[in-house]
Design a protein around this motif. Structure first.
Motif, PDB file in Angstrom:
ATOM      1  N   CYS A   9       0.922  -1.261   0.091  1.00  0.00           N
ATOM      2  CA  CYS A   9       0.281   0.007  -0.059  1.00  0.00           C
ATOM      3  C   CYS A   9       1.071   1.184  -0.124  1.00  0.00           C
ATOM      4  CB  CYS A   9      -0.792  -0.015   1.211  1.00  0.00           C
ATOM      5  SG  CYS A   9      -1.945   1.548   1.298  1.00  0.00           S
ATOM      6  N   ILE A  10       0.460   2.250  -0.740  1.00  0.00           N
ATOM      7  CA  ILE A  10       1.230   3.375  -0.867  1.00  0.00           C
ATOM      8  C   ILE A  10       0.371   4.666  -0.413  1.00  0.00           C
ATOM      9  CG2 ILE A  10       2.566   2.741  -2.984  1.00  0.00           C
ATOM     10  CD1 ILE A  10       0.868   4.445  -4.754  1.00  0.00           C
ATOM     11  N   ASN A  11      -0.707   4.444   0.634  1.00  0.00           N
ATOM     12  CA  ASN A  11      -1.465   5.206   0.964  1.00  0.00           C
ATOM     13  C   ASN A  11      -1.997   6.405   0.159  1.00  0.00           C
ATOM     14  OD1 ASN A  11      -2.485   5.665   3.608  1.00  0.00           O
ATOM     15  ND2 ASN A  11      -0.859   7.354   4.024  1.00  0.00           N
ATOM     16  N   CYS A  12      -2.534   5.742  -0.966  1.00  0.00           N
ATOM     17  CA  CYS A  12      -2.952   6.819  -1.838  1.00  0.00           C
ATOM     18  C   CYS A  12      -4.358   7.075  -1.980  1.00  0.00           C
ATOM     19  CB  CYS A  12      -2.749   6.515  -3.308  1.00  0.00           C
ATOM     20  SG  CYS A  12      -3.584   5.060  -4.049  1.00  0.00           S
ATOM     21  N   GLY A  13      -5.222   6.248  -1.163  1.00  0.00           N
ATOM     22  CA  GLY A  13      -6.624   6.442  -1.004  1.00  0.00           C
ATOM     23  C   GLY A  13      -7.635   6.019  -2.065  1.00  0.00           C
ATOM     24  N   ALA A  14      -6.927   5.482  -3.137  1.00  0.00           N
ATOM     25  CA  ALA A  14      -7.904   4.975  -4.160  1.00  0.00           C
ATOM     26  C   ALA A  14      -8.803   4.034  -4.106  1.00  0.00           C
ATOM     27  CB  ALA A  14      -7.187   4.878  -5.816  1.00  0.00           C
ATOM     28  N   CYS A  15      -8.278   3.020  -3.088  1.00  0.00           N
ATOM     29  CA  CYS A  15      -9.223   1.922  -2.805  1.00  0.00           C
ATOM     30  C   CYS A  15     -10.422   2.572  -1.826  1.00  0.00           C
ATOM     31  CB  CYS A  15      -8.532   0.861  -1.860  1.00  0.00           C
ATOM     32  SG  CYS A  15      -7.767   1.485  -0.584  1.00  0.00           S
ATOM     33  N   ALA A  16     -10.333   3.376  -1.073  1.00  0.00           N
ATOM     34  CA  ALA A  16     -11.278   3.785  -0.143  1.00  0.00           C
ATOM     35  C   ALA A  16     -12.480   4.407  -0.868  1.00  0.00           C
ATOM     36  CB  ALA A  16     -10.679   4.710   1.004  1.00  0.00           C
ATOM     37  N   ALA A  17     -11.929   5.338  -1.783  1.00  0.00           N
ATOM     38  CA  ALA A  17     -12.772   6.130  -2.809  1.00  0.00           C
ATOM     39  C   ALA A  17     -13.866   5.295  -3.499  1.00  0.00           C
ATOM     40  CB  ALA A  17     -12.357   7.102  -3.499  1.00  0.00           C
ATOM     41  N   ASP A  18     -13.389   3.832  -3.843  1.00  0.00           N
ATOM     42  CA  ASP A  18     -14.324   3.100  -4.456  1.00  0.00           C
ATOM     43  C   ASP A  18     -15.096   2.021  -3.746  1.00  0.00           C
ATOM     44  OD1 ASP A  18     -13.845   4.438  -6.861  1.00  0.00           O
ATOM     45  OD2 ASP A  18     -12.563   3.132  -7.750  1.00  0.00           O
ATOM     46  N   CYS A  19     -14.607   2.127  -2.449  1.00  0.00           N
ATOM     47  CA  CYS A  19     -15.500   0.726  -1.634  1.00  0.00           C
ATOM     48  C   CYS A  19     -16.908   1.352  -1.656  1.00  0.00           C
ATOM     49  CB  CYS A  19     -14.854   0.877  -0.456  1.00  0.00           C
ATOM     50  SG  CYS A  19     -15.508  -0.586   0.771  1.00  0.00           S
ATOM     51  N   PRO A  20     -17.857   0.510  -1.947  1.00  0.00           N
ATOM     52  CA  PRO A  20     -19.104   0.669  -1.925  1.00  0.00           C
ATOM     53  C   PRO A  20     -19.906   0.676  -0.490  1.00  0.00           C
ATOM     54  CG  PRO A  20     -18.972  -1.414  -2.672  1.00  0.00           C
ATOM     55  CD  PRO A  20     -17.574  -1.080  -2.685  1.00  0.00           C
ATOM     56  N   THR A  21     -19.106   0.088   0.614  1.00  0.00           N
ATOM     57  CA  THR A  21     -19.594  -0.218   1.846  1.00  0.00           C
ATOM     58  C   THR A  21     -18.670   0.554   3.013  1.00  0.00           C
ATOM     59  OG1 THR A  21     -18.106  -2.132   2.414  1.00  0.00           O
ATOM     60  CG2 THR A  21     -20.508  -2.553   1.358  1.00  0.00           C
ATOM     61  N   GLU A  22     -18.051   1.343   2.368  1.00  0.00           N
ATOM     62  CA  GLU A  22     -17.235   2.246   3.459  1.00  0.00           C
ATOM     63  C   GLU A  22     -16.234   1.246   4.315  1.00  0.00           C
ATOM     64  OE1 GLU A  22     -19.392   5.303   4.676  1.00  0.00           O
ATOM     65  OE2 GLU A  22     -19.775   6.253   2.737  1.00  0.00           O
ATOM     66  N   ALA A  23     -15.879   0.211   3.818  1.00  0.00           N
ATOM     67  CA  ALA A  23     -15.050  -0.794   4.589  1.00  0.00           C
ATOM     68  C   ALA A  23     -13.674  -0.234   4.712  1.00  0.00           C
ATOM     69  CB  ALA A  23     -15.266  -2.197   4.294  1.00  0.00           C
ATOM     70  N   ILE A  24     -13.131   0.663   4.077  1.00  0.00           N
ATOM     71  CA  ILE A  24     -11.852   0.970   4.098  1.00  0.00           C
ATOM     72  C   ILE A  24     -11.426   2.420   4.662  1.00  0.00           C
ATOM     73  CG2 ILE A  24      -9.750   1.427   2.736  1.00  0.00           C
ATOM     74  CD1 ILE A  24     -11.121  -0.544   0.166  1.00  0.00           C
ATOM     75  N   ALA A  25     -10.699   2.279   5.520  1.00  0.00           N
ATOM     76  CA  ALA A  25     -10.211   3.356   6.228  1.00  0.00           C
ATOM     77  C   ALA A  25      -8.856   3.697   6.441  1.00  0.00           C
ATOM     78  CB  ALA A  25     -10.817   3.283   7.592  1.00  0.00           C
ATOM     79  N   GLU A  26      -8.175   5.154   6.699  1.00  0.00           N
ATOM     80  CA  GLU A  26      -6.881   5.209   6.562  1.00  0.00           C
ATOM     81  C   GLU A  26      -6.072   4.923   7.953  1.00  0.00           C
ATOM     82  OE1 GLU A  26      -3.782   9.055   5.718  1.00  0.00           O
ATOM     83  OE2 GLU A  26      -5.819   9.414   5.889  1.00  0.00           O
ATOM     84  N   GLY A  27      -5.295   3.985   7.916  1.00  0.00           N
ATOM     85  CA  GLY A  27      -4.655   3.419   9.048  1.00  0.00           C
ATOM     86  C   GLY A  27      -3.512   4.299   9.358  1.00  0.00           C
ATOM     87  N   ASP A  28      -2.371   3.616   9.930  1.00  0.00           N
ATOM     88  CA  ASP A  28      -1.203   4.033  10.349  1.00  0.00           C
ATOM     89  C   ASP A  28       0.092   3.579   9.267  1.00  0.00           C
ATOM     90  OD1 ASP A  28       1.035   5.450  11.890  1.00  0.00           O
ATOM     91  OD2 ASP A  28       1.349   3.517  13.079  1.00  0.00           O
ATOM     92  N   GLY A  29       0.061   4.657   8.231  1.00  0.00           N
ATOM     93  CA  GLY A  29       0.948   4.350   7.093  1.00  0.00           C
ATOM     94  C   GLY A  29       0.376   3.766   5.893  1.00  0.00           C
TER      95      GLY A  29
END
Length: 56
Positions: A9-29
């Motif tokens: 993971c490069i911490n870009c956030g692309a995955c979080a923006a596309d998750c339909p259930t908002e299951a992805i959050a920014e973690g530590d790094g």
């Protein structure tokens, strides 16, 4: 099985923006996936530029 984000993971956030259930959050790094919210749809894996989301 829920997806899990690997150390690639490069911490870009692309995955979080596309998750339909908002299951992805920014973690530590890097971003993390809440397995209780993940519906195993693969949207995150299809969006990630470094293939960090992998099936657990």
């Amino acid at each position: 099985m829920a997806y899990k984000i690997s150390d690639a993971c490069i911490n870009c956030g692309a995955c979080a923006a596309d998750c339909p259930t908002e299951a992805i959050a920014e973690g530590d790094g890097q971003y993390v996936i809440d397995p209780d919210k993940c519906i195993d749809c693969g949207a995150c894996a299809n969006t990630c530029p470094v293939d960090a989301p992998q099936e657990a």
